[in-house]
Design a protein around this motif. Structure first.
Motif, PDB file in Angstrom:
ATOM      1  N   ILE A  87       0.842  -1.197   0.000  1.00  0.00           N
ATOM      2  CA  ILE A  87       0.000   0.000   0.000  1.00  0.00           C
ATOM      3  C   ILE A  87       0.878   1.248   0.000  1.00  0.00           C
ATOM      4  N   LYS A  88       1.955   1.244   0.755  1.00  0.00           N
ATOM      5  CA  LYS A  88       2.874   2.389   0.759  1.00  0.00           C
ATOM      6  C   LYS A  88       3.578   2.534  -0.581  1.00  0.00           C
ATOM      7  N   GLU A  89       3.971   1.412  -1.199  1.00  0.00           N
ATOM      8  CA  GLU A  89       4.649   1.462  -2.502  1.00  0.00           C
ATOM      9  C   GLU A  89       3.754   2.094  -3.559  1.00  0.00           C
ATOM     10  N   PHE A  90       2.453   1.801  -3.532  1.00  0.00           N
ATOM     11  CA  PHE A  90       1.526   2.369  -4.503  1.00  0.00           C
ATOM     12  C   PHE A  90       1.027   3.752  -4.078  1.00  0.00           C
ATOM     13  N   GLU A  91       1.578   4.288  -2.995  1.00  0.00           N
ATOM     14  CA  GLU A  91       1.269   5.617  -2.465  1.00  0.00           C
ATOM     15  C   GLU A  91      -0.206   5.769  -2.088  1.00  0.00           C
ATOM     16  N   TRP A  92      -0.814   4.699  -1.621  1.00  0.00           N
ATOM     17  CA  TRP A  92      -2.173   4.787  -1.106  1.00  0.00           C
ATOM     18  C   TRP A  92      -2.157   5.217   0.352  1.00  0.00           C
ATOM     19  N   PHE A  93      -1.005   5.107   0.972  1.00  0.00           N
ATOM     20  CA  PHE A  93      -0.842   5.457   2.381  1.00  0.00           C
ATOM     21  C   PHE A  93       0.465   6.221   2.490  1.00  0.00           C
ATOM     22  N   ASP A  94       0.389   7.491   2.872  1.00  0.00           N
ATOM     23  CA  ASP A  94       1.607   8.301   2.961  1.00  0.00           C
ATOM     24  C   ASP A  94       1.511   9.257   4.145  1.00  0.00           C
ATOM     25  N   ASP A  95       2.382  10.300   4.180  1.00  0.00           N
ATOM     26  CA  ASP A  95       2.422  11.248   5.306  1.00  0.00           C
ATOM     27  C   ASP A  95       1.130  12.059   5.446  1.00  0.00           C
ATOM     28  N   MET A  96       0.394  12.225   4.351  1.00  0.00           N
ATOM     29  CA  MET A  96      -0.808  13.058   4.358  1.00  0.00           C
ATOM     30  C   MET A  96      -2.075  12.267   4.732  1.00  0.00           C
ATOM     31  N   THR A  97      -1.967  10.973   4.929  1.00  0.00           N
ATOM     32  CA  THR A  97      -3.120  10.143   5.265  1.00  0.00           C
ATOM     33  C   THR A  97      -3.583  10.475   6.676  1.00  0.00           C
ATOM     34  N   THR A  98      -4.884  10.766   6.814  1.00  0.00           N
ATOM     35  CA  THR A  98      -5.442  11.086   8.132  1.00  0.00           C
ATOM     36  C   THR A  98      -6.440  10.044   8.612  1.00  0.00           C
ATOM     37  N   HIS A  99      -6.940   9.221   7.673  1.00  0.00           N
ATOM     38  CA  HIS A  99      -7.957   8.253   8.055  1.00  0.00           C
ATOM     39  C   HIS A  99      -7.846   7.025   7.153  1.00  0.00           C
ATOM     40  N   MET A 127     -20.844  -7.287   8.880  1.00  0.00           N
ATOM     41  CA  MET A 127     -19.898  -6.305   8.383  1.00  0.00           C
ATOM     42  C   MET A 127     -18.992  -5.900   9.532  1.00  0.00           C
ATOM     43  N   ILE A 128     -17.708  -6.076   9.335  1.00  0.00           N
ATOM     44  CA  ILE A 128     -16.719  -5.693  10.323  1.00  0.00           C
ATOM     45  C   ILE A 128     -16.021  -4.465   9.763  1.00  0.00           C
ATOM     46  N   ARG A 129     -16.059  -3.378  10.510  1.00  0.00           N
ATOM     47  CA  ARG A 129     -15.488  -2.124  10.038  1.00  0.00           C
ATOM     48  C   ARG A 129     -14.472  -1.626  11.050  1.00  0.00           C
ATOM     49  N   LEU A 130     -13.248  -1.394  10.597  1.00  0.00           N
ATOM     50  CA  LEU A 130     -12.186  -0.869  11.442  1.00  0.00           C
ATOM     51  C   LEU A 130     -11.829   0.524  10.951  1.00  0.00           C
ATOM     52  N   ASN A 131     -11.824   1.485  11.856  1.00  0.00           N
ATOM     53  CA  ASN A 131     -11.469   2.861  11.523  1.00  0.00           C
ATOM     54  C   ASN A 131     -10.159   3.205  12.215  1.00  0.00           C
ATOM     55  N   PHE A 132      -9.223   3.711  11.450  1.00  0.00           N
ATOM     56  CA  PHE A 132      -7.948   4.152  12.005  1.00  0.00           C
ATOM     57  C   PHE A 132      -7.775   5.628  11.696  1.00  0.00           C
ATOM     58  N   ASP A 133      -7.614   6.431  12.735  1.00  0.00           N
ATOM     59  CA  ASP A 133      -7.333   7.851  12.564  1.00  0.00           C
ATOM     60  C   ASP A 133      -5.860   8.073  12.844  1.00  0.00           C
ATOM     61  N   VAL A 134      -5.216   8.849  11.968  1.00  0.00           N
ATOM     62  CA  VAL A 134      -3.787   9.103  12.094  1.00  0.00           C
ATOM     63  C   VAL A 134      -3.612  10.557  12.497  1.00  0.00           C
ATOM     64  N   ALA A 135      -3.007  10.780  13.645  1.00  0.00           N
ATOM     65  CA  ALA A 135      -2.770  12.142  14.123  1.00  0.00           C
ATOM     66  C   ALA A 135      -1.557  12.735  13.400  1.00  0.00           C
ATOM     67  N   ASP A 136      -1.389  14.057  13.504  1.00  0.00           N
ATOM     68  CA  ASP A 136      -0.240  14.720  12.878  1.00  0.00           C
ATOM     69  C   ASP A 136       1.087  14.201  13.424  1.00  0.00           C
ATOM     70  N   THR A 137       1.057  13.700  14.642  1.00  0.00           N
ATOM     71  CA  THR A 137       2.272  13.157  15.257  1.00  0.00           C
ATOM     72  C   THR A 137       2.584  11.745  14.777  1.00  0.00           C
ATOM     73  N   GLY A 138       1.656  11.139  14.025  1.00  0.00           N
ATOM     74  CA  GLY A 138       1.854   9.783  13.525  1.00  0.00           C
ATOM     75  C   GLY A 138       1.206   8.723  14.391  1.00  0.00           C
ATOM     76  N   ARG A 139       0.551   9.156  15.463  1.00  0.00           N
ATOM     77  CA  ARG A 139      -0.092   8.203  16.366  1.00  0.00           C
ATOM     78  C   ARG A 139      -1.423   7.726  15.778  1.00  0.00           C
ATOM     79  N   PHE A 140      -1.700   6.434  15.918  1.00  0.00           N
ATOM     80  CA  PHE A 140      -2.943   5.838  15.444  1.00  0.00           C
ATOM     81  C   PHE A 140      -3.931   5.720  16.595  1.00  0.00           C
TER      82      PHE A 140
END
Length: 115
Positions: A17-29, A46-59
């Motif tokens: 996912i990182k190689e295809f740039e789907w997930f990078d420094d600007m990802t917030t959710h 339906m199983i739904r997982l939500n991950f929020d990424v803070a500016d500090t990089g914390r999930f």
């Protein structure tokens, strides 16, 4: 209930996912959703997982699990079938009208009368 059909993701999925740039420094959710059919209980979950990424990089994460019974066991199944029948009929009429308009728009050579 254990589902009969399982698909497991490879361990290096995050790297890809990182190689295809789907997930990078600007990802917030990031949202991960999965549907699971359990034939023993005749239900879909339906199983739904939500991950929020803070500016500090914390999930931070949350999850949601919703289970639905199969549609034909609900009391409104007849209404659903009726609506699908009406929708299918309307789509057939629309497709027929478009095909007829296309056939009429084709330039045809004039028919020659033989005396």
């Amino acid at each position: 209930d254990v589902p009969y059909y399982c698909v497991f993701l490879s361990e290096d999925i995050v790297t890809k996912i990182k190689e295809f740039e789907w997930f990078d420094d600007m990802t917030t959710h990031v949202l991960v959703a999965n549907l699971v059919y359990s034939p023993n209980s005749n239900s879909i979950s339906m199983i739904r997982l939500n991950f929020d990424v803070a500016d500090t990089g914390r999930f931070s994460s949350t999850y949601q699990l919703i289970t639905y019974s199969v549609l034909n066991e609900t009391e409104r199944y007849g209404e659903w079938q009726g609506l699908m029948l009406i929708f299918s009929a309307l789509m057939f009429v629309r497709l027929f009208m478009v095909t007829l308009a296309y056939i009429r728009s084709i330039d045809r050579p004039p028919i020659l009368a033989i005396d």
